[in-house]
Design an enzyme around this catalytic site. Structure first.
Site, short mmCIF file in Angstrom:
data_model
loop_
_atom_site.label_atom_id
_atom_site.label_comp_id
_atom_site.label_asym_id
_atom_site.label_seq_id
_atom_site.Cartn_x
_atom_site.Cartn_y
_atom_site.Cartn_z
N LEU A 91 0.84 -1.19 0.00
CA LEU A 91 0.00 0.00 0.00
C LEU A 91 0.88 1.24 0.00
CD1 LEU A 91 -2.53 -1.28 2.67
CD2 LEU A 91 -2.90 -1.14 0.19
N GLU A 92 0.83 1.95 -1.10
CA GLU A 92 1.52 3.24 -1.20
C GLU A 92 0.48 4.27 -0.77
OE1 GLU A 92 4.66 3.98 -2.76
OE2 GLU A 92 5.18 1.91 -3.29
#
Length: 122
Positions: A91-92
């Site tokens: 998850l960016e």
């Protein structure tokens, strides 16, 4: 940084720097989990993070196959999946790797519902 949910594989057989969809045996599961998070995140779900220097970068439904975005040979996400049967997505969460303290409350607000939705699925 960016704002996207990325799923395996991050590496591709051709090792081209970008643009190669590297499908895992559990591709549907990974896409489902990535979408569960992205669809509840107010920026990620647009698929247009609009990060400085990358304003044209887009991700359909706010998700991407890792290798399609950029190839990473020997990454932990792929290693853990192949050798330990761990299902991990990346998850960016922000265009800024280290957001200032003044922005942390907003980052929490952006991610709270998405995180809870993701936890419910796993």
């Amino acid at each position: 940084g960016s704002v996207v949910a990325s799923y395996p594989y991050d590496d591709s057989p051709t090792h081209k720097p970008t643009g190669v969809y590297s499908k895992s045996a559990d591709d549907e599961v990974f896409r489902y989990l990535a979408k569960a998070y992205a669809s509840r995140h107010p920026i990620m779900k647009t698929g247009k993070p609009n990060c400085p220097g990358e304003e044209g970068e887009t991700f359909q439904d706010g998700i991407t196959n890792g290798a399609q975005w950029y190839d990473v040979e020997g990454g932990m996400q792929d290693y853990n999946y192949v050798w330990a049967n761990c299902f991990e997505i990346t998850l960016e969460l922000s265009c800024c790797k280290y957001p200032p303290t003044s922005e942390l409350q907003q980052e929490w607000e952006n991610n709270r519902d998405a995180l809870l939705a993701f936890i419910e699925k796993v």
